[in-house]
Scaffold this motif. Structure first.
Motif, short mmCIF file in Angstrom:
data_model
loop_
_atom_site.label_atom_id
_atom_site.label_comp_id
_atom_site.label_asym_id
_atom_site.label_seq_id
_atom_site.Cartn_x
_atom_site.Cartn_y
_atom_site.Cartn_z
N SER A 83 0.59 8.86 7.75
CA SER A 83 1.42 9.19 6.59
C SER A 83 2.89 8.84 6.81
N LEU B 61 1.80 4.04 8.60
CA LEU B 61 1.29 3.63 7.28
C LEU B 61 2.16 2.53 6.71
N PRO C 132 -4.49 8.67 3.07
CA PRO C 132 -3.25 8.06 2.57
C PRO C 132 -3.16 6.55 2.72
N ARG D 7 9.09 12.87 9.96
CA ARG D 7 8.13 13.96 9.99
C ARG D 7 8.75 15.16 10.71
#
Length: 367
Positions: free
Chosen positions: A12, A16, A42, A194
């Motif tokens: 994510s 990605l 995702p 994150r």
């Protein structure tokens, strides 16, 4: 040349973005690339949105080794020349079937493999060991920084001959395509990452406290396991009025947020070659980063941005002070200088060209 990229499908963050952007560039250049996700998630969703060639195998557990035959059949029946994996789970699966496929196997190491499962106890140590064992079986490894390449050679004892350093790239936009900045009264800084320990947001919060400047506002864009503790630390430091937690944001939402930011900040303990900083630079934001990965390649000197020491709150505070003290026109010039530099050196076109050259060499060697 037929190329299959394989990922677990649950990424994510930067992983990605790396995968999707690389396949979008391949599509632009009419390359025969397919993305295979082991599970729905995702990555497959982002690939569909980008109108890429994506398939989902439907393996919903990291322990579903009975599905390996599906993966073997998919690769061999697809007549792929190259299988290129991203992530520990995909690496493990390919290591278990390598002798049963005819394709050459490549891996991209996006992050420090010794830190990927940090803090997960015995299970984390087992996953780390399994991933490193898998890497040793691959025909080729792409490391996204020189630091990672040296780590793999010296610590993991992988052969240097099969490791290739290729830096990440992004799609850069013309300046007239970037939305105009909003006027705002505060000095706004943004951290896109994150909410995990490795990203070092607690250092940034402590530096903000040391800064003791109520005119500085911090926006943290990202979700993760540390989000609650970061919010708790914010309150403990009495920084509530100065900190906004945005949660996960789409690229469209981020672009709008960038319009009222003065500085993009990354205070990680470890990074590869952070795409979030390239994206911030594309949006004409000056950069501040800890000295992670090969950051000196991205921010080569003080004309291109600000660099602080890893894990050092005082150093981060000093770098923030320097940025805030820089006249606004000079910050704008710094952002333009940095964008011109990174757009010339770290485009997706350059990244894909370098990867394709390695692919071709491997195929010729294997034939």
């Amino acid at each position: 040349m037929r190329v299959l990229h394989v990922n677990a499908g649950l990424e994510s963050g930067g992983g990605l973005t790396h995968i999707i952007n690389l396949l979008r560039q391949a599509q632009r250049q009419d390359q025969d690339f397919t993305l295979l996700c082991l599970a729905e998630g995702p990555v497959a969703q982002a690939a569909r949105q980008a109108k890429l060639n994506v398939q989902v195998l439907g393996i919903n557990s990291r322990y579903a080794l009975t599905s390996l035959r599906q993966l073997v059949n998919f690769i061999n029946e697809g007549n792929y020349d190259i299988v290129h994996t991203h992530g520990a789970r995909a690496n493990l699966f390919l290591s278990l079937i390598k002798r049963r496929i005819s394709a050459v196997w490549c891996v991209t190491v996006h992050s420090d493999p010794y830190l990927d499962f940090a803090g997960r106890g015995i299970l984390g140590k087992l996953f780390t060991k399994a991933n490193l064992h898998a890497l040793k079986k691959a025909d080729c490894i792409f490391a996204v920084t020189q630091n990672f390449a040296q780590l793999l050679i010296k610590k993991a004892q992988l052969p240097a001959a099969k490791i290739h350093v290729i830096y990440n790239g992004i799609f850069f936009h013309n300046d007239d395509e970037i939305p105009a900045k909003y006027d705002h009264e505060h000095f706004n800084i943004v951290n896109v990452a994150r909410a995990e320990k490795v990203k070092g947001q607690e250092l940034l919060l402590k530096a903000l406290k040391q800064l003791d400047n109520a005119n500085v506002h911090l926006y943290i864009a990202g979700d993760g396991s540390q989000l609650a503790s970061l919010k708790e630390l914010t309150q403990k430091l009495s920084l509530g009025p100065q900190v906004t937690f945005q949660g996960f944001m789409t690229q469209k939402q981020l672009k709008n947020l960038y319009r009222r930011m003065n500085l993009a900040v990354l205070t990680s303990y470890s990074e590869s070659f952070p795409l979030v900083l390239l994206e911030a630079s594309d949006n004409l934001l000056p950069l501040l980063s800890t000295n992670v990965g090969d950051i000196e390649m991205m921010i080569p000197d003080q004309k291109h941005g600000f660099v602080a020491q890893i894990g050092d709150v005082a150093s981060i505070t000093a770098a923030l002070k320097a940025a805030i003290a820089t006249p606004p026109k000079q910050l704008v010039q710094m952002a333009q200088t940095e964008k011109s530099y990174v757009a010339s050196n770290f485009s997706l076109e350059k990244q894909l060209t370098a990867i394709m050259q390695v692919y071709q060499t491997l195929i010729e060697r294997d034939s």
